[in-house]
Write a protein that holds these residues in place. Structure first.
Motif, PDB file in Angstrom:
ATOM      1  N   ILE A 179       0.823  -1.207   0.000  1.00 35.95           N
ATOM      2  CA  ILE A 179       0.000   0.000   0.000  1.00 35.95           C
ATOM      3  C   ILE A 179       0.857   1.257   0.000  1.00 35.95           C
ATOM      4  N   ARG A 180       1.892   1.270   0.820  1.00 33.23           N
ATOM      5  CA  ARG A 180       2.737   2.466   0.909  1.00 33.23           C
ATOM      6  C   ARG A 180       3.438   2.748  -0.412  1.00 33.23           C
ATOM      7  N   GLU A 181       3.950   1.676  -1.045  1.00 33.42           N
ATOM      8  CA  GLU A 181       4.665   1.857  -2.309  1.00 33.42           C
ATOM      9  C   GLU A 181       3.730   2.288  -3.440  1.00 33.42           C
ATOM     10  N   LYS A 182       2.523   1.728  -3.465  1.00 35.34           N
ATOM     11  CA  LYS A 182       1.594   2.013  -4.556  1.00 35.34           C
ATOM     12  C   LYS A 182       0.837   3.330  -4.377  1.00 35.34           C
ATOM     13  N   PHE A 183       0.478   3.657  -3.111  1.00 36.97           N
ATOM     14  CA  PHE A 183      -0.421   4.788  -2.878  1.00 36.97           C
ATOM     15  C   PHE A 183       0.201   5.931  -2.074  1.00 36.97           C
ATOM     16  N   GLY A 184       1.373   5.706  -1.490  1.00 32.26           N
ATOM     17  CA  GLY A 184       2.016   6.780  -0.734  1.00 32.26           C
ATOM     18  C   GLY A 184       1.380   7.087   0.595  1.00 32.26           C
ATOM     19  N   VAL A 185       0.630   6.126   1.163  1.00 32.16           N
ATOM     20  CA  VAL A 185       0.030   6.310   2.484  1.00 32.16           C
ATOM     21  C   VAL A 185       0.531   5.189   3.394  1.00 32.16           C
ATOM     22  N   THR A 186       0.459   5.426   4.691  1.00 25.34           N
ATOM     23  CA  THR A 186       0.937   4.448   5.672  1.00 25.34           C
ATOM     24  C   THR A 186      -0.227   3.896   6.478  1.00 25.34           C
ATOM     25  N   VAL A 187      -0.316   2.578   6.574  1.00 29.77           N
ATOM     26  CA  VAL A 187      -1.321   1.956   7.434  1.00 29.77           C
ATOM     27  C   VAL A 187      -0.750   1.930   8.850  1.00 29.77           C
ATOM     28  N   VAL A 188      -1.405   2.670   9.739  1.00 31.15           N
ATOM     29  CA  VAL A 188      -0.949   2.788  11.126  1.00 31.15           C
ATOM     30  C   VAL A 188      -1.465   1.639  11.972  1.00 31.15           C
ATOM     31  N   GLY A 189      -2.696   1.216  11.698  1.00 34.89           N
ATOM     32  CA  GLY A 189      -3.286   0.153  12.499  1.00 34.89           C
ATOM     33  C   GLY A 189      -4.466  -0.482  11.802  1.00 34.89           C
ATOM     34  N   ILE A 190      -4.921  -1.598  12.373  1.00 32.72           N
ATOM     35  CA  ILE A 190      -6.044  -2.347  11.816  1.00 32.72           C
ATOM     36  C   ILE A 190      -7.039  -2.626  12.936  1.00 32.72           C
ATOM     37  N   LYS A 191      -8.313  -2.397  12.667  1.00 33.83           N
ATOM     38  CA  LYS A 191      -9.374  -2.710  13.641  1.00 33.83           C
ATOM     39  C   LYS A 191     -10.301  -3.735  13.018  1.00 33.83           C
ATOM     40  N   ARG A 192     -10.409  -4.879  13.687  1.00 30.80           N
ATOM     41  CA  ARG A 192     -11.260  -5.962  13.213  1.00 30.80           C
ATOM     42  C   ARG A 192     -12.439  -6.096  14.162  1.00 30.80           C
ATOM     43  N   ALA A 193     -13.585  -6.429  13.651  1.00 28.12           N
ATOM     44  CA  ALA A 193     -14.788  -6.555  14.476  1.00 28.12           C
ATOM     45  C   ALA A 193     -14.553  -7.516  15.635  1.00 28.12           C
ATOM     46  N   HIS A 194     -14.947  -7.081  16.842  1.00 25.89           N
ATOM     47  CA  HIS A 194     -14.870  -7.897  18.060  1.00 25.89           C
ATOM     48  C   HIS A 194     -13.435  -8.201  18.491  1.00 25.89           C
ATOM     49  N   ILE A 214      -5.146   5.020   8.481  1.00 22.82           N
ATOM     50  CA  ILE A 214      -4.065   5.377   7.568  1.00 22.82           C
ATOM     51  C   ILE A 214      -3.664   6.841   7.752  1.00 22.82           C
ATOM     52  N   SER A 215      -2.416   7.145   7.408  1.00 20.41           N
ATOM     53  CA  SER A 215      -1.924   8.518   7.477  1.00 20.41           C
ATOM     54  C   SER A 215      -1.133   8.822   6.215  1.00 20.41           C
ATOM     55  N   GLY A 216      -1.050  10.126   5.897  1.00 19.00           N
ATOM     56  CA  GLY A 216      -0.297  10.536   4.723  1.00 19.00           C
ATOM     57  C   GLY A 216      -0.833  11.834   4.149  1.00 19.00           C
ATOM     58  N   PRO A 217      -0.319  12.243   2.990  1.00 14.91           N
ATOM     59  CA  PRO A 217      -0.823  13.450   2.340  1.00 14.91           C
ATOM     60  C   PRO A 217      -2.319  13.326   2.044  1.00 14.91           C
ATOM     61  N   THR A 218      -3.052  14.400   2.259  1.00 15.75           N
ATOM     62  CA  THR A 218      -4.512  14.364   2.134  1.00 15.75           C
ATOM     63  C   THR A 218      -4.969  13.816   0.790  1.00 15.75           C
ATOM     64  N   ARG A 219      -4.390  14.324  -0.289  1.00 17.27           N
ATOM     65  CA  ARG A 219      -4.832  13.897  -1.619  1.00 17.27           C
ATOM     66  C   ARG A 219      -4.595  12.410  -1.837  1.00 17.27           C
ATOM     67  N   LYS A 220      -3.484  11.893  -1.331  1.00 19.02           N
ATOM     68  CA  LYS A 220      -3.199  10.468  -1.511  1.00 19.02           C
ATOM     69  C   LYS A 220      -4.135   9.602  -0.685  1.00 19.02           C
TER      70      LYS A 220
END
Length: 228
Positions: A179-194, A214-220
């Motif tokens: 995701i970071r390489e393709k979209f330029g955003v960073t996945v900070v965490g994951i929340k799964r149901a329950h 996720i975090s990163g530049p707004t447009r991305k």
């Protein structure tokens, strides 16, 4: 809003902050800063507001923030940060800003009501200008669009959002999805149901129904959220 100050602009824990104007914006920021471990003095002309917040802030003082002598007597020059949250009186906001610059405050924030207000504040000496109404409007627009569950944008084009994991990332680890390489955003965490929130690592698995922080530049972030 308080986390914007503490996380994005590195208020150190325990830094002293003076918040001028204890209306809805100022009081919310002041109370949040106290909860985050800061020494906060609140100043307002309105005696009722000062009484309301006296027991919730480190200090609450009724005073005219446009008077340099009074502000000096209150020890405002000793504070690390100042936040001008005066609501509807642009003249009082700018005059207060002038007092703060005269006192040599190293980090001054101003709540601006209009673009012109913000531009003048920057010329006078504000280090940061925030537009809470405009920021809230953009946040609501993102939420209404359905792309994001939550969205916070900072004033330098950086944002944090919570989105549904796009289908293209399902059944993959973060490392595999790139995701970071393709979209330029960073996945900070994951929340799964329950399940409890988990901090993201390259080996974290993404499943259908997962929420990604996720975090990163707004447009991305907007572009990546559009894949959801």
């Amino acid at each position: 809003m308080a986390r914007l100050f503490t996380e994005q602009y590195s208020f150190a824990k325990g830094d002293s902050v003076v918040v001028i104007g204890l209306g809805r914006f100022g009081s919310s920021v002041a109370q949040s800063l106290v909860h985050l471990g800061h020494d906060v003095m609140g100043i307002d002309r309105d005696e009722l507001l000062v009484r309301e917040w006296a027991d919730l802030l480190t200090h609450a003082v009724q005073a005219d923030s446009t008077n340099t002598a009074i502000m000096r007597q209150l020890g405002v020059a000793d504070f690390s940060h100042a936040i001008v949250g005066i609501g509807t009186d642009i003249a009082a906001s700018l005059m207060t800003l002038m007092v703060l610059t005269e006192l040599g405050i190293k980090d001054i924030w101003v709540k601006a009501l209009t673009a012109e207000h913000g531009q003048i504040a920057e010329r006078i000496g504000a280090h940061h200008v925030v537009y809470p109404e405009a920021n809230m409007g953009e946040r609501v627009a993102h939420l209404i669009s359905g792309r994001m569950i939550d969205f916070i944008e900072f004033d330098d084009g950086f944002a944090i959002a919570r989105i549904h994991a796009p289908a293209s990332t399902h059944q993959q680890t973060l490392g595999e999805s790139m995701i970071r390489e393709k979209f330029g955003v960073t996945v900070v965490g994951i929340k799964r149901a329950h399940e409890d929130f988990q901090h993201a690592t390259p080996s974290s698995q993404i499943l259908p129904g997962d929420l990604l922080i996720i975090s990163g530049p707004t447009r991305k972030i907007e572009l990546f959220a559009g894949k959801a």
